[in-house]
Design a protein around this motif. Sequence first.
Motif, PDB file in Angstrom:
ATOM      1  N   ARG A  83       0.839  -1.200   0.000  1.00  0.00           N
ATOM      2  CA  ARG A  83       0.000   0.000   0.000  1.00  0.00           C
ATOM      3  C   ARG A  83       0.867   1.240   0.000  1.00  0.00           C
ATOM      4  NH1 ARG A  83      -3.389  -1.324   3.901  1.00  0.00           N
ATOM      5  NH2 ARG A  83      -2.193  -0.412   5.587  1.00  0.00           N
ATOM      6  N   ARG A  84       1.943   1.198   0.788  1.00  0.00           N
ATOM      7  CA  ARG A  84       2.844   2.326   0.866  1.00  0.00           C
ATOM      8  C   ARG A  84       3.398   2.677  -0.507  1.00  0.00           C
ATOM      9  NH1 ARG A  84       8.162   0.789   3.802  1.00  0.00           N
ATOM     10  NH2 ARG A  84       6.820   0.543   5.609  1.00  0.00           N
ATOM     11  N   LEU A  89      -3.402   7.490  -0.728  1.00  0.00           N
ATOM     12  CA  LEU A  89      -4.694   7.700  -0.073  1.00  0.00           C
ATOM     13  C   LEU A  89      -4.897   9.182   0.234  1.00  0.00           C
ATOM     14  CD1 LEU A  89      -4.796   4.720   2.457  1.00  0.00           C
ATOM     15  CD2 LEU A  89      -6.275   5.049   0.502  1.00  0.00           C
ATOM     16  N   ASN A  95      -6.132  14.279   7.506  1.00  0.00           N
ATOM     17  CA  ASN A  95      -5.299  13.342   8.292  1.00  0.00           C
ATOM     18  C   ASN A  95      -3.812  13.608   8.168  1.00  0.00           C
ATOM     19  OD1 ASN A  95      -7.417  12.039   9.431  1.00  0.00           O
ATOM     20  ND2 ASN A  95      -7.281  10.185   8.216  1.00  0.00           N
ATOM     21  N   LEU A  96      -3.446  14.868   8.276  1.00  0.00           N
ATOM     22  CA  LEU A  96      -2.023  15.189   8.320  1.00  0.00           C
ATOM     23  C   LEU A  96      -1.542  15.057   9.764  1.00  0.00           C
ATOM     24  CD1 LEU A  96      -2.026  18.402   6.083  1.00  0.00           C
ATOM     25  CD2 LEU A  96      -1.564  16.039   5.408  1.00  0.00           C
ATOM     26  N   ILE A  97      -0.239  14.802   9.915  1.00  0.00           N
ATOM     27  CA  ILE A  97       0.326  14.731  11.274  1.00  0.00           C
ATOM     28  C   ILE A  97       0.467  16.166  11.756  1.00  0.00           C
ATOM     29  CG2 ILE A  97       2.273  13.991  12.671  1.00  0.00           C
ATOM     30  CD1 ILE A  97       1.512  11.514  11.526  1.00  0.00           C
ATOM     31  N   PRO A  98      -0.219  16.527  12.819  1.00  0.00           N
ATOM     32  CA  PRO A  98      -0.239  17.937  13.226  1.00  0.00           C
ATOM     33  C   PRO A  98       1.115  18.483  13.670  1.00  0.00           C
ATOM     34  CG  PRO A  98      -1.327  16.549  14.869  1.00  0.00           C
ATOM     35  CD  PRO A  98      -1.015  15.672  13.722  1.00  0.00           C
ATOM     36  N   THR A  99       2.011  17.601  14.036  1.00  0.00           N
ATOM     37  CA  THR A  99       3.294  18.082  14.556  1.00  0.00           C
ATOM     38  C   THR A  99       4.371  18.174  13.476  1.00  0.00           C
ATOM     39  OG1 THR A  99       3.860  15.801  15.138  1.00  0.00           O
ATOM     40  CG2 THR A  99       2.871  17.159  16.862  1.00  0.00           C
ATOM     41  N   LEU A 100       4.018  17.757  12.244  1.00  0.00           N
ATOM     42  CA  LEU A 100       5.003  17.820  11.162  1.00  0.00           C
ATOM     43  C   LEU A 100       4.661  18.976  10.225  1.00  0.00           C
ATOM     44  CD1 LEU A 100       5.384  14.037  10.182  1.00  0.00           C
ATOM     45  CD2 LEU A 100       6.742  15.374  11.783  1.00  0.00           C
ATOM     46  N   GLU A 104       7.337  17.773   5.570  1.00  0.00           N
ATOM     47  CA  GLU A 104       7.548  16.532   6.316  1.00  0.00           C
ATOM     48  C   GLU A 104       6.369  15.585   6.152  1.00  0.00           C
ATOM     49  OE1 GLU A 104       8.191  18.209  10.151  1.00  0.00           O
ATOM     50  OE2 GLU A 104      10.380  18.279   9.944  1.00  0.00           O
ATOM     51  N   LEU A 108       6.541  11.791   4.406  1.00  0.00           N
ATOM     52  CA  LEU A 108       6.361  10.701   5.379  1.00  0.00           C
ATOM     53  C   LEU A 108       6.434   9.287   4.775  1.00  0.00           C
ATOM     54  CD1 LEU A 108       6.026  10.251   8.376  1.00  0.00           C
ATOM     55  CD2 LEU A 108       3.576  10.585   8.136  1.00  0.00           C
ATOM     56  N   PRO A 109       5.727   9.000   3.691  1.00  0.00           N
ATOM     57  CA  PRO A 109       5.837   7.636   3.147  1.00  0.00           C
ATOM     58  C   PRO A 109       7.262   7.277   2.746  1.00  0.00           C
ATOM     59  CG  PRO A 109       3.936   8.748   2.227  1.00  0.00           C
ATOM     60  CD  PRO A 109       4.715   9.784   2.968  1.00  0.00           C
ATOM     61  N   MET A 111       9.942   8.455   4.152  1.00  0.00           N
ATOM     62  CA  MET A 111      10.704   8.233   5.385  1.00  0.00           C
ATOM     63  C   MET A 111      10.402   6.855   5.938  1.00  0.00           C
ATOM     64  SD  MET A 111      10.979  11.836   7.414  1.00  0.00           S
ATOM     65  CE  MET A 111       9.368  12.586   7.305  1.00  0.00           C
ATOM     66  N   LEU A 112       9.137   6.436   5.842  1.00  0.00           N
ATOM     67  CA  LEU A 112       8.799   5.096   6.328  1.00  0.00           C
ATOM     68  C   LEU A 112       9.475   4.031   5.479  1.00  0.00           C
ATOM     69  CD1 LEU A 112       4.994   5.621   7.040  1.00  0.00           C
ATOM     70  CD2 LEU A 112       6.775   5.241   8.735  1.00  0.00           C
ATOM     71  N   ARG A 156       1.279  13.925  -0.391  1.00  0.00           N
ATOM     72  CA  ARG A 156       1.694  12.722   0.334  1.00  0.00           C
ATOM     73  C   ARG A 156       1.258  11.469  -0.417  1.00  0.00           C
ATOM     74  NH1 ARG A 156      -0.937  12.241   6.022  1.00  0.00           N
ATOM     75  NH2 ARG A 156      -2.720  11.664   4.714  1.00  0.00           N
TER      76      ARG A 156
END
Lengths: 244, 915
Positions: A83-84, A89, A95-100, A104, A108-109, A111-112, A156
């Motif tokens: 899926r990555r 999606l 649905n963003l990461i609020p702290t990034l 960033e 994210l994908p 980086m994962l 993303r």
Amino acid sequence: MQPLSVEKVIKTFRQGDKSVTALASIDLEVQQGQFLAIMGASGSGKSTLLHLMAGLAKPDSGAVRINGEDLAKMPDRQLTIFRRRNIGLVFQAFNLIPTLTAEENIALPLMLEGTDSGAAKKKVTQLLENLGIADRRTHRPDSLSGGEQQRVAIGRALVTDPAVILADEPTGNLDSVNSRAVCELLRDLSIIHNKTIVMVTHEPVVGAFAQDVAVIRDGRIVDRFGTNGINGHDLAAKYADSLK
Amino acid sequence: MVLFHLALTNFKVRKVRTSLTVAAIALSVSLVVAVTAGYKSLEGMALRYLNQYMGAADVMIVPGNQYTFVPEKLVDELTADPDVRQAVGRLQSFREMNRAANQRGPARSAQHLAAGAMPSDKIATELIGVRRPQDKAIQSMTLIDGQWFDGSTGNEAVVDQFTAEKIGEGVGDQIEVPGINSKLKLTIVGIVHKPVFFAQHSATIHIPMETLQHFTGADNPPQVSSISINLRDKVNFDAFERRWTARLAQVDSSLRLRARRQNSGELEKNLRGVQIASYLGGTISMLTAMFIIFSALSMGVSERQRTLAMLRAIGAVRAQVFELVVLEALALAIVGIAIGIPLGMLWMWMLQHHYREMFAGGVVFSPAGMIFGAAGSMVTALLASALPAWWASRISPLEAMNAHSVTSARRPPIVWFFIGAILASIDPFIFFGPLKQIFQFAGMPNPDAAVETVRFFGHFVGGLPGIMIGYFLMAPAIIWVMERIFAPILARALALPPKLLRQQLSTGIWRAAGTGAALMVGLATLIALQVQGHTLIGGWKLPDKFPDCFIWSADIISWKDQKTLATTPGMEPGSLLPVVVTTPTGDSKLSLVMASVVAGQDVGVMFFGVDPQLALKMVQLDFRDNDGASLPRDQQAAAEAKAAEEMKKPRQIIVTDDFRESRHVKIGDTFPVLTSVNGWQKYTICAIVWSPGADVLVSMFDLGNLMDQRTAGSVFGSIADAQHDFGVTGARLFAANLQGGVDKADLLKNVQKSLGDRGLVAGDVRQIKFEIESGFYRVLDMISTVAIAAMALASLGVANTIMASVRSRQWQFGVLRSIGLGSGDLLRLILAEAAMLGLVGVVLGLAAGLEISVDARQLSGAILGYSPPMQIPWRIVGEGCLALLVVALAASLWPALGVARTQPLDLLQAGRAAT
């Protein structure tokens, strides 16, 4: 080989002591570069179909194939990695990461995946420019507008160059101006960049931006037609006819 | 890298929670550093003092036990040895000196005296015979007034500053040292400085050697208590040791050569109890911190469910999500450690500044303590992260599609309850389960010994952790039930609508469980310590037939001087019963216990030597059969007569019923006793008895020391065997009856005065019991401060939980305030939640504490041969529970006041933003 195909998929859920059929033997194919909108009323099964396409849930029977790979047969880890790399999606609530920051979040994908930070940065920069939010790269989600947040979410979804982009009511939390902008962006991705996109929506105005519309009712595809540049008003009429 | 980045950004968002969690870790680490440094400083001060005082001797010659001496002639022989640079002998003796009128001991109120406290007009004083001018090492002590005497005769003395203050005399003043037959008059010529810590335990008077030898009767031939030897450089120590071990065996087989490292080893052994307490305190605080970390992490996971689901949706595998949470735990631990270690050092420096005398040797930090604190914190952080990390990894990516909602537990988490119950059952199984049968079935050659070993190690390695973690896992179900019972009661008490309190805790059930467990640790520890302590002491019953008084001397009273003692006015003639107490090696009692457990075999018992015929007449004894049942009344006299007859023979012993039970012996069996003169010898058991009096006798010598417990075993033999096998030359403890027909209380006072003039202390059994109990309870209360510290630490967890709970319900509070809930009502609502948390801690703490207490009692019985009826100090338990509730309420006050003061609109907006 189509990038996305759904073959005789059945999905049921338990609600209390009753069994509810969300999808009843769905067949669907999406060609490369096609922009398909799946439309239906609330509870029609459109979101469930999208979840199955994304590999977020498994069908009770049937197959969901992305680039020929049957998602239902994959164990969790393999499915997640698949899926990555192959599915982008886009969520209604961003649905963003609020702290990034914006960049960033887009990265994210990668980086994962463990991608080299230099290569990732290059790709992200390109995307930010293409999405028209390069000047907002260091901003966190709480200082971005809804439209900008959704662009980040699209970025993303695109960063791993996936086979398919799946969008679940991407304009649900946007005003009309931003909705239009996001829809145009998705259309351009499909036409210009040959991206395969499946979008779930209940709004005919939004569905009109797609090339094809599949109408789903009570867990079945009841109609499928090309939009051929029709406007939202006409699409709404056609959609209503399909539901009769 | 991405996971570390995600963890870091998460901390930035939850600054207060992160700070509180780090603070909890830092405080627990600092406690470990400070307490272990305290022990190390104490040890360092003791060693430095001993080195300074004893001249850092390379090796010492010491007697086999406390009743024998070293011939002083060996000093000349040693001095003539080419390997020896210097040999110095010192003689030690002890007396009770009169305190100055304004320097009485611990305050004794009228109630204290009525309860049995003894008047404290004496101070235990050590007399040290010093041969001058040869003994130059003594000059290393700092003279603060006067000068040292120069000879080995004469009636001069040098005292330490503490002694001078307590007896109220200074340079130029005369003092009288009491003795059995005469007094020794001395003139103080100098005052030296001794660290207060040591001076408080033993005031010192230095006297010319020959003067003291003559006064104590150790002059024919001249004897000393020890010889300190400094060797020349590059001496072959092994050769020296061999040569002199052989020589000492020729002189007296009980004499021993002890190298410097053994001296420090002895000191370590004696301080072992303090060392264990220091690490125990650290372990308890880290356990508390572990539950606080768990609570914080589980809060983080539940609040970030959507984010974590999204991560899974866009391609994070389960392992990556798991790692993220573990990384957060480790990061918190690392920061906590980095703050905690310097913080602990800061505590110690502050203490040193405040208590200079206590830290006269400087502050010594323990690297082992720091490593223990750091490694322990990392381990506890890892353990604490296990469950939250696992939950996070199980979050379905589908949840990224759902709107954020908080669901409360509809059903109690039964599965976790059962897992917890199984873990908490490990300890009871160890003590009450069919272990012996299992080992027998497995074909083990010595199932009884195996059971003892498994019980001891199993309790600490598996049982105690099982109880703590087990109750933590049971906590969610307990919370679920308690909410349904107590929430309506609390609501009524606080004038709140009951439905508002429903499911306050169960919406964040695991964070509440973690906090409840953190609170539990302190209370359970307090209960376990106090119940154990009160059980050991509280089971005493005062006997019906028992000697009227006990007399003890800090110094040995020779057989000859005992004849003088027996003529003390007021004492019944012929009733002076000497009681000789000795161990084979002179080791501390705790060392015997620990060694016997670790070695899995006897390394010695405590030997009480008495005049059997006199003892049997004076002490109430209940004779038992081989099954522990009391003999019928008509057989008691015959059993006593038979025992008296048997004890006339050599190497016969009487044992207590506890001993019989723990050692599985019976009348007629031979039992190996390790003696200091003749090694292992077989003694025959001629009777089994029970007597509360025996408890008193044993306890007098067992419970005077920190952390001492009942010995691995005590046996009662004859004075003749004590002389023959243990080389005793006198006694320190005596029992005696007072003359009949006169008021016993007045008579006792007269005897006390008469004996006091001779430097002895006398008291009746009630007074002995009181003194021992008081001392023991003081130590118990000191150890219990560890539990209080743990409860205080847990308050950080409460604050964290309440803040998270408030944050997650801001929108709900905003709605409530908008529709009419007052700020006072909101304040009470949050305080009610804190009270519920406190109650959870109380319930868990009570259950865990009582379970540990029941099991610990079994441990005492299994290992130490003593298992008295359990005594629960309900007042202290109640105070502990109340303290816990107060801690919970106090910790919640700040977040409660904060939210109560916030305007409704702000709450609504903040609540929406949080979702």
